[in-house]
Write an enzyme that holds these catalytic residues in place. Sequence first.
Site, PDB file in Angstrom:
ATOM      1  N   TYR A  91      -6.062  -7.245  -2.109  1.00 60.72           N
ATOM      2  CA  TYR A  91      -5.943  -6.072  -2.941  1.00 60.72           C
ATOM      3  C   TYR A  91      -5.626  -6.178  -4.210  1.00 60.72           C
ATOM      4  CZ  TYR A  91      -1.421  -4.972  -0.676  1.00 60.72           C
ATOM      5  OH  TYR A  91      -0.057  -5.094  -0.350  1.00 60.72           O
TER       6      TYR A  91
ATOM      7  N   HIS B  30       0.855  -1.123   0.202  1.00 58.85           N
ATOM      8  CA  HIS B  30       0.048  -0.058   0.006  1.00 58.85           C
ATOM      9  C   HIS B  30       1.063   1.179  -0.012  1.00 58.85           C
ATOM     10  CE1 HIS B  30      -3.814  -1.770   1.903  1.00 58.85           C
ATOM     11  NE2 HIS B  30      -2.981  -2.863   2.002  1.00 58.85           N
TER      12      HIS B  30
HETATM   13  P1  FAD Z   1      14.246  -3.273   3.471  1.00 58.91           P
HETATM   14  O1  FAD Z   1      13.132  -3.298   2.533  1.00 58.91           O
HETATM   15  O2  FAD Z   1      14.368  -4.611   4.144  1.00 58.91           O
HETATM   16  O3  FAD Z   1      15.769  -3.030   2.778  1.00 58.91           O
HETATM   17  C1  FAD Z   1      16.927  -3.495   3.335  1.00 58.91           C
HETATM   18  C2  FAD Z   1      17.862  -3.531   2.145  1.00 58.91           C
HETATM   19  O4  FAD Z   1      19.181  -3.507   2.641  1.00 58.91           O
HETATM   20  C3  FAD Z   1      17.665  -4.706   1.276  1.00 58.91           C
HETATM   21  O5  FAD Z   1      17.712  -4.541  -0.102  1.00 58.91           O
HETATM   22  C4  FAD Z   1      18.770  -5.781   1.713  1.00 58.91           C
HETATM   23  O6  FAD Z   1      19.141  -6.549   0.698  1.00 58.91           O
HETATM   24  C5  FAD Z   1      20.161  -4.662   2.046  1.00 58.91           C
HETATM   25  N1  FAD Z   1      21.118  -5.085   3.054  1.00 58.91           N
HETATM   26  C6  FAD Z   1      20.656  -5.982   4.089  1.00 58.91           C
HETATM   27  N2  FAD Z   1      21.973  -6.064   4.631  1.00 58.91           N
HETATM   28  C7  FAD Z   1      23.006  -5.655   3.991  1.00 58.91           C
HETATM   29  C8  FAD Z   1      24.289  -5.764   4.259  1.00 58.91           C
HETATM   30  N3  FAD Z   1      25.004  -6.122   5.062  1.00 58.91           N
HETATM   31  N4  FAD Z   1      24.916  -4.915   2.921  1.00 58.91           N
HETATM   32  C9  FAD Z   1      24.411  -4.513   1.774  1.00 58.91           C
HETATM   33  N5  FAD Z   1      23.020  -4.383   1.803  1.00 58.91           N
HETATM   34  C10 FAD Z   1      22.092  -4.884   2.834  1.00 58.91           C
HETATM   35  N6  FAD Z   1       5.221  -1.835   4.312  1.00 58.91           N
HETATM   36  C11 FAD Z   1       4.463  -0.949   3.752  1.00 58.91           C
HETATM   37  O7  FAD Z   1       4.554   0.187   3.962  1.00 58.91           O
HETATM   38  N7  FAD Z   1       3.206  -1.463   3.216  1.00 58.91           N
HETATM   39  C12 FAD Z   1       2.689  -2.927   3.106  1.00 58.91           C
HETATM   40  O8  FAD Z   1       1.850  -3.097   2.549  1.00 58.91           O
HETATM   41  C13 FAD Z   1       3.818  -3.844   3.828  1.00 58.91           C
HETATM   42  N8  FAD Z   1       3.520  -4.995   3.770  1.00 58.91           N
HETATM   43  C14 FAD Z   1       4.287  -5.924   4.126  1.00 58.91           C
HETATM   44  C15 FAD Z   1       3.894  -7.329   4.322  1.00 58.91           C
HETATM   45  C16 FAD Z   1       4.719  -8.413   5.139  1.00 58.91           C
HETATM   46  C17 FAD Z   1       4.333  -9.871   4.949  1.00 58.91           C
HETATM   47  C18 FAD Z   1       5.927  -7.844   5.450  1.00 58.91           C
HETATM   48  C19 FAD Z   1       7.117  -8.851   6.290  1.00 58.91           C
HETATM   49  C20 FAD Z   1       6.365  -6.585   5.418  1.00 58.91           C
HETATM   50  C21 FAD Z   1       5.267  -5.608   4.819  1.00 58.91           C
HETATM   51  N9  FAD Z   1       5.577  -4.308   4.931  1.00 58.91           N
HETATM   52  C22 FAD Z   1       4.986  -3.382   4.411  1.00 58.91           C
HETATM   53  C23 FAD Z   1       6.940  -3.723   5.628  1.00 58.91           C
HETATM   54  C24 FAD Z   1       7.888  -3.515   4.816  1.00 58.91           C
HETATM   55  O9  FAD Z   1       8.368  -4.472   3.686  1.00 58.91           O
HETATM   56  C25 FAD Z   1       9.205  -2.850   5.329  1.00 58.91           C
HETATM   57  O10 FAD Z   1       8.804  -2.194   6.440  1.00 58.91           O
HETATM   58  C26 FAD Z   1      10.128  -2.311   4.447  1.00 58.91           C
HETATM   59  O11 FAD Z   1      10.645  -3.030   3.407  1.00 58.91           O
HETATM   60  C27 FAD Z   1      11.220  -1.716   5.289  1.00 58.91           C
HETATM   61  O12 FAD Z   1      12.000  -0.905   4.464  1.00 58.91           O
HETATM   62  P2  FAD Z   1      13.802  -0.795   4.622  1.00 58.91           P
HETATM   63  O13 FAD Z   1      14.285  -0.131   3.391  1.00 58.91           O
HETATM   64  O14 FAD Z   1      14.026  -0.303   5.924  1.00 58.91           O
HETATM   65  O15 FAD Z   1      14.271  -2.181   4.655  1.00 58.91           O
END
Ligand code: FAD
Length: 380
Positions: free
Chosen positions: A213, A47
Amino acid sequence: MQKKPRIAVIGAGLGGAAAAALLEQAGFNVRVYEQAPAFSRLGAGIHLGPNVMKVMRSIGIEDELNRTGSHPDYWYSRDWKTGEIIAQIPLGDYALSHYGSSYLTVHRGDFHSLMIDAIPDHILSFNKRLNKVEDLGDVVRLHFTDGTSEEADIVIGADGVNSKIRDHLLSAEPPKYTGYVGHRAVFPISAVKGFTHDLCTKWWSDDRHMMVYFVTQKKDEIYYVTGVPEASWDMSKSWVPSSREEMLGAFDGWHTGVQSLIEASENVTKWPLLERDPLPLWSRGRLVLLGDACHPMKPHMAQGAAMAIEDAAMLVRCFKEVGIDDHQTAFALYEANRTARASKVQLVSHNNTWLRTNENPDWCFAYDVFNVPLVEPSSV
Ligand code: FAD
């Protein structure tokens, strides 16, 4: 002339990609290091509320997203057994006129790909898995598993729930398994028989749910994600395959609408829902965290990525406000302006009550990260 400070973003997930795009756009000297060799179109939806779409406008991909995603008219909540509508929150045209941007549901892979395309190729390196961090005081050294190392003046840990940067700041500690899993499946709507689905519905019982959705503007692909209790999880796995049979067991006796989706889903995956308690700090020295690296949450408000993206936008706003040379003041301002909101979203997500009744969602959807008045660090 003084050299521009080098900013390294670890992780090109949704938060890291937003940070990189906004930093580059603002003229900062930024590089992004991502462990994955590339990103693929994984089977999941997401979303994007009006609060996120304002950031997408600034990144320059709002129009393309509006053309790509589905625009639900309402978020419906329905009873698991009878199918009765128990709440209905206006989105669609109402979101546009009331919040000033749309409410979208979209394929996560399509969204991520647009975000990655918004970052110039030369600042993004794939296959760079951070292994070790050394904060040497006047510079940070980043060591990667391929044996290379890089230096940076500021490091943004956008590396997700198992963040290396978080471990460096606070010592290694795995996130907490919440006792719930989420099943996910995306499939063509043409496979669904016997029930006509609304654009966005959450089906609720007392101990589990299914969120459903469409993920494309054409409404040809539909997605579900569940929350189902499961006592334990093998923390060495980030997800495992599930099956139609497992889903039929977990949703035995549920309404025909839910059964129609389970019958149609070929490939189902199962993910642990993980959390952390609020962290005692979000930054130290030259390192700062955003997104799941500092506040992973259950996905039950569909706002986890939204919080990562808002963090990114606020951090860039604070760099502009304070000046990049005074990064510690910028970090303090950032934290002062993000912790209360992220913690509230974390708590409501944990309790899984969001939009189950006809509540007013303005506090979440109307938030404008670029214009919300800033609070000073000392006043929180
Ligand atoms: P991430 O998206 O996890 O990105 C972290 C990145 O860092 C990744 O690309 C990874 O490969 C990289 N990385 C990790 N370690 C290293 C390393 N040591 N060196 C280099 N790179 C590294 N959120 C919403 O807003 N809407 C939704 O509808 C939604 N649905 C969800 C459904 C499920 C089942 C789940 C589990 C989560 C959902 N979320 C949703 C939550 C959302 O997916 C996360 O909150 C979001 O992806 C967080 O973003 P981020 O960039 O902090 O981390």
